[in-house]
Design a protein around this motif. Structure first.
Motif, PDB file in Angstrom:
ATOM      1  N   LYS A 131       0.836  -1.206   0.000  1.00 43.58           N
ATOM      2  CA  LYS A 131       0.000   0.000   0.000  1.00 43.58           C
ATOM      3  C   LYS A 131       0.868   1.253   0.000  1.00 43.58           C
ATOM      4  N   MET A 132       1.918   1.247   0.815  1.00 47.66           N
ATOM      5  CA  MET A 132       2.733   2.453   0.972  1.00 47.66           C
ATOM      6  C   MET A 132       3.560   2.741  -0.275  1.00 47.66           C
ATOM      7  N   PHE A 133       4.118   1.693  -0.879  1.00 52.86           N
ATOM      8  CA  PHE A 133       5.050   1.946  -1.980  1.00 52.86           C
ATOM      9  C   PHE A 133       4.595   1.359  -3.307  1.00 52.86           C
ATOM     10  N   GLY A 134       3.451   0.681  -3.317  1.00 50.61           N
ATOM     11  CA  GLY A 134       2.905   0.189  -4.580  1.00 50.61           C
ATOM     12  C   GLY A 134       3.646  -0.975  -5.184  1.00 50.61           C
ATOM     13  N   LYS A 135       4.450  -1.669  -4.382  1.00 46.48           N
ATOM     14  CA  LYS A 135       5.231  -2.774  -4.926  1.00 46.48           C
ATOM     15  C   LYS A 135       5.066  -4.031  -4.064  1.00 46.48           C
ATOM     16  N   MET A 136       5.022  -5.190  -4.732  1.00 44.70           N
ATOM     17  CA  MET A 136       4.994  -6.467  -4.009  1.00 44.70           C
ATOM     18  C   MET A 136       6.435  -6.949  -3.834  1.00 44.70           C
ATOM     19  N   TYR A 137       6.689  -7.603  -2.695  1.00 41.71           N
ATOM     20  CA  TYR A 137       8.035  -8.145  -2.448  1.00 41.71           C
ATOM     21  C   TYR A 137       8.009  -9.648  -2.665  1.00 41.71           C
ATOM     22  N   ASN A 138       9.200 -10.230  -2.641  1.00 38.38           N
ATOM     23  CA  ASN A 138       9.309 -11.685  -2.832  1.00 38.38           C
ATOM     24  C   ASN A 138       8.797 -12.404  -1.585  1.00 38.38           C
ATOM     25  N   GLU A 139       7.636 -13.029  -1.744  1.00 41.30           N
ATOM     26  CA  GLU A 139       6.934 -13.628  -0.603  1.00 41.30           C
ATOM     27  C   GLU A 139       7.766 -14.721   0.079  1.00 41.30           C
ATOM     28  N   ASN A 140       8.395 -15.587  -0.705  1.00 42.93           N
ATOM     29  CA  ASN A 140       9.137 -16.691  -0.090  1.00 42.93           C
ATOM     30  C   ASN A 140      10.333 -16.206   0.705  1.00 42.93           C
ATOM     31  N   LEU A 141      11.098 -15.292   0.107  1.00 42.09           N
ATOM     32  CA  LEU A 141      12.272 -14.800   0.836  1.00 42.09           C
ATOM     33  C   LEU A 141      11.849 -14.046   2.091  1.00 42.09           C
ATOM     34  N   ALA A 142      10.750 -13.298   1.996  1.00 43.79           N
ATOM     35  CA  ALA A 142      10.296 -12.547   3.174  1.00 43.79           C
ATOM     36  C   ALA A 142       9.885 -13.511   4.282  1.00 43.79           C
ATOM     37  N   ARG A 143       9.255 -14.628   3.905  1.00 49.82           N
ATOM     38  CA  ARG A 143       8.871 -15.612   4.921  1.00 49.82           C
ATOM     39  C   ARG A 143      10.096 -16.268   5.548  1.00 49.82           C
ATOM     40  N   ILE A 144      11.105 -16.546   4.696  1.00 50.58           N
ATOM     41  CA  ILE A 144      12.326 -17.154   5.235  1.00 50.58           C
ATOM     42  C   ILE A 144      12.987 -16.192   6.219  1.00 50.58           C
ATOM     43  N   ALA A 145      13.004 -14.903   5.857  1.00 50.80           N
ATOM     44  CA  ALA A 145      13.589 -13.917   6.769  1.00 50.80           C
ATOM     45  C   ALA A 145      12.837 -13.920   8.097  1.00 50.80           C
ATOM     46  N   CYS A 146      11.522 -14.001   8.033  1.00 47.43           N
ATOM     47  CA  CYS A 146      10.714 -14.016   9.253  1.00 47.43           C
ATOM     48  C   CYS A 146      11.074 -15.221  10.116  1.00 47.43           C
ATOM     49  N   LEU A 147      11.280 -16.360   9.477  1.00 46.12           N
ATOM     50  CA  LEU A 147      11.633 -17.571  10.218  1.00 46.12           C
ATOM     51  C   LEU A 147      13.008 -17.425  10.864  1.00 46.12           C
ATOM     52  N   ILE A 148      13.969 -16.869  10.099  1.00 44.32           N
ATOM     53  CA  ILE A 148      15.317 -16.690  10.660  1.00 44.32           C
ATOM     54  C   ILE A 148      15.258 -15.737  11.858  1.00 44.32           C
ATOM     55  N   ILE A 149      14.464 -14.684  11.720  1.00 46.83           N
ATOM     56  CA  ILE A 149      14.345 -13.733  12.828  1.00 46.83           C
ATOM     57  C   ILE A 149      13.760 -14.439  14.055  1.00 46.83           C
TER      58      ILE A 149
END
Ligand code: HEM
Ligand SMILES: [Cu+2]
Length: 568
Positions: A419-437
């Motif tokens: 919504k803020m920037f009008g762009k979708m990010y890479n869903e899989n990598l973002a989920r992996i980052a969440c898991l690592i965190i």
């Protein structure tokens, strides 16, 4: 909802490429002097993330030093400076403003269905006050640093020759920044709700920010004046807190925690608000117990003022006071527990989908659960005497502040990023980052519960060798946590350059922000939004052409959903 309205809404949503708030004007002045709450929110976002980076690097240095029981690369003195600055930056520059000032500023008017906050100039002033406060913090670092701990406890803070005055002025200025944000939200929500946006149709994120604003306005002046008294004592030699001058150091602790306990709710309430939004969207189910969640935010805001003495059980307060504070502490955990039960009930039998924001939501519920429950051991008189000022407290507040506020902030950032920037990010990598965190976070802080319960005191540069294995585990966890955070930053930044264009409603959310295009136009809504009950999903369906969710004609019109007559 009338058919003609629907078609305008859909036409608008399809009308990408119109002037949005990012492209409607350019040049540095259009940002520096902007009155647009969305641009101010984005500037806040950049600023607080920079502080988070600075505080995070300090955290890694602290953890590296603790790899060895003796000295590794920091002297005791440097170590004191490092944890003080880490705590002060994280609390005052990052956690307190984070969700309200960055995400809240952007989202409050959009979710409410209005053009801007009530006082746009004050909103910009709030941002520059934050910058001013940050400059004072920077000056404190340059002019001799700070070694009092983020709590500035007297009488040490009245006698150390580090930059207490400069840092206190920084806190004072940051306080005004926080008050301005709170005042703006309070007035905006009270006065500007559009037709149909009744109190109980408001998204729960707005309820949580409303409660937060009450605390910001009522509690922040106390820390400001406490800082001024500290400055008066140091600069003019007036005896207020220092016993050597006839003052009372415990008075400082009362003043400090009278603000700082409510301040922990400034940090956690907005986080809870974000979780309420995401848990409903990604369970595709109306939020369970809407009114309980809304009222519990207000209850937390008010009860949170009555428990500050639980930070002072061993300071010599009377046993009666200690018992009262302990009992009240238990009572304030009830509204928090209510929220957790409601989130779980929302997911129950929902159609849960694990997009990145939902991964953060689950992570939050787990980590905040541990943080809140360990608070009970600290709120109980007998156990706190043993645990006070140990790593157990350090673990507790990191589970609530980092496992709670930071995780919800990251979840909200991933939720609203399209919504803020009008762009979708890479869903899989973002989920992996969440898991690592998640893994890195637990590896860092869980061992600290064990350390603390075995007697490892907080704020020590050196320690007994028996503790080394836990400290090393914690340090490796911190490196993993840092890696996860960098990965998620990389994923988000990459999306700005390469990301797929975001649809208006990528997740199927039902609140108003998903009805305007991504990114929103300068004035948020080109037509007055029709406000219906939030958290109803029957009329929102996935449209493969759009790559996101769109509203469809409801099967059977629900009389409850009709817009209310215009009334103000
Ligand atoms: C169920 C809810 C909670 C309870 C019962 C609780 C209880 C306590 C108690 C009794 C202490 C004092 C421990 C001591 O110093 O011996 C404490 C410390 C602390 N708590 Fe909590 N807490 C709760 C939630 C939170 C939340 C939500 C946050 C922040 C978002 C938070 C942040 C902190 C911080 C920052 C400290 C220590 C500050 C310091 O000494 O440096 N707590 N908590
Ligand atoms: Cu507290």
């Amino acid at each position: 909802m009338s058919e003609s309205h629907l078609s305008t809404a859909t036409a608008h949503v399809h009308g990408h490429g119109e002037e949005d708030y990012l492209s409607c004007s350019s040049g540095w002045k259009s940002w520096a002097f902007t009155l647009d709450h969305k641009r101010i929110g984005v500037m806040y976002l950049v600023a607080i993330l920079a502080s988070f980076l600075a505080g995070g690097i300090m955290a890694l240095l602290i953890r590296l030093e603790l790899l060895l029981p003796g000295k590794f690369f920091l002297s005791e003195d440097q170590y004191n400076h490092m944890f003080t600055l880490h705590g002060a930056i994280m609390t005052f520059l990052f956690l307190i403003p984070s969700i309200p000032a960055a995400l809240g500023n952007f989202m409050v008017p959009v979710m409410l269905g209005v053009k801007d906050v009530a006082f746009p100039r004050m909103n910009l002033a709030s941002f520059y006050l934050w910058i001013g406060g940050a400059i004072f913090f920077l000056a404190a670092v340059i002019l001799g640093g700070l070694d009092t701990g983020w709590t500035f406890y007297t009488p040490y803070s009245t006698t150390t020759n580090t930059s207490v005055i400069t840092a206190s002025l920084g806190v004072f200025i940051l306080g005004f920044s926080s008050i301005f944000t709170g005042l703006n939200f309070l007035v905006t929500i009270n006065m500007m709700r559009p037709a149909g946006m009744t109190w109980f149709r408001m998204p729960l994120f707005l309820w949580s920010l409303y409660a937060t604003s009450i605390i910001q306005i009522l509690a922040t002046p106390v820390i400001g004046i406490t800082g001024l008294l500290l400055i008066a004592e140091r600069a003019l030699g007036i005896g207020i807190f220092d016993p050597a001058r006839g003052g009372d150091p415990v008075l400082f602790q009362h003043f400090f925690w009278f603000y700082s306990h409510p301040a922990v709710y400034i940090m956690i309430l907005p986080a809870m608000g974000i979780i309420s939004e995401m848990v409903s969207t990604f369970s595709r189910k109306p939020i369970f117990g809407y009114r309980f969640i809304a009222y519990s935010s207000i209850a937390i805001a008010l009860l949170g003022f009555l428990v500050w003495g639980h930070h002072m059980f061993v300071s010599g307060q009377s046993p009666l006071a200690a018992m009262m504070f302990s009992a009240l502490t238990f009572s304030v955990s009830i509204p928090s527990a209510i929220k957790v039960f409601n989130w779980l009930s929302t997911m129950y039998k929902g159609s849960v989908s694990l997009e990145t924001p939902m991964c953060y939501t689950l992570s939050f519920i787990f980590l905040f659960g541990i943080g809140g429950l360990t608070g009970l051991f600290l709120g109980a008189l007998a156990t706190d005497v043993h645990l006070h000022d140990t790593y157990f407290v350090v673990a507790h507040f990191h589970y609530v502040m980092m496992g709670g506020t930071l995780i919800a902030f990251l979840g909200g950032l991933h939720y609203w990023w399209p919504k803020m920037f009008g762009k979708m990010y890479n869903e899989n990598l973002a989920r992996i980052a969440c898991l690592i965190i998640f893994v890195g976070f637990n590896a860092t802080f869980f061992p600290q519960f064990i350390l603390g319960s075995r007697g490892m005191p907080r704020r020590y540069a050196k320690y007994d060798p028996e503790f080394q294995i836990f400290h090393q585990f914690s340090t490796f966890g911190a490196l993993l946590l840092g890696a996860g955070l960098f990965l998620s930053a990389g994923v988000l930044l990459h999306s700005l350059l390469r990301g797929r264009r975001a649809p208006a409603n990528p997740w199927g959310g039902s609140t108003l922000e998903w009805k305007c295009s991504s990114p929103p136009p300068h004035h948020n809504f080109d037509w007055p939004p029709v406000v219906t009950e939030p958290y109803h999903y029957d009329h929102i369906q996935y449209d493969p052409k759009e790559g996101g969710y769109v509203e469809v004609e409801e099967v059977a019109p629900d009389p409850d959903d009709a817009p209310l007559p215009v009334k103000h």
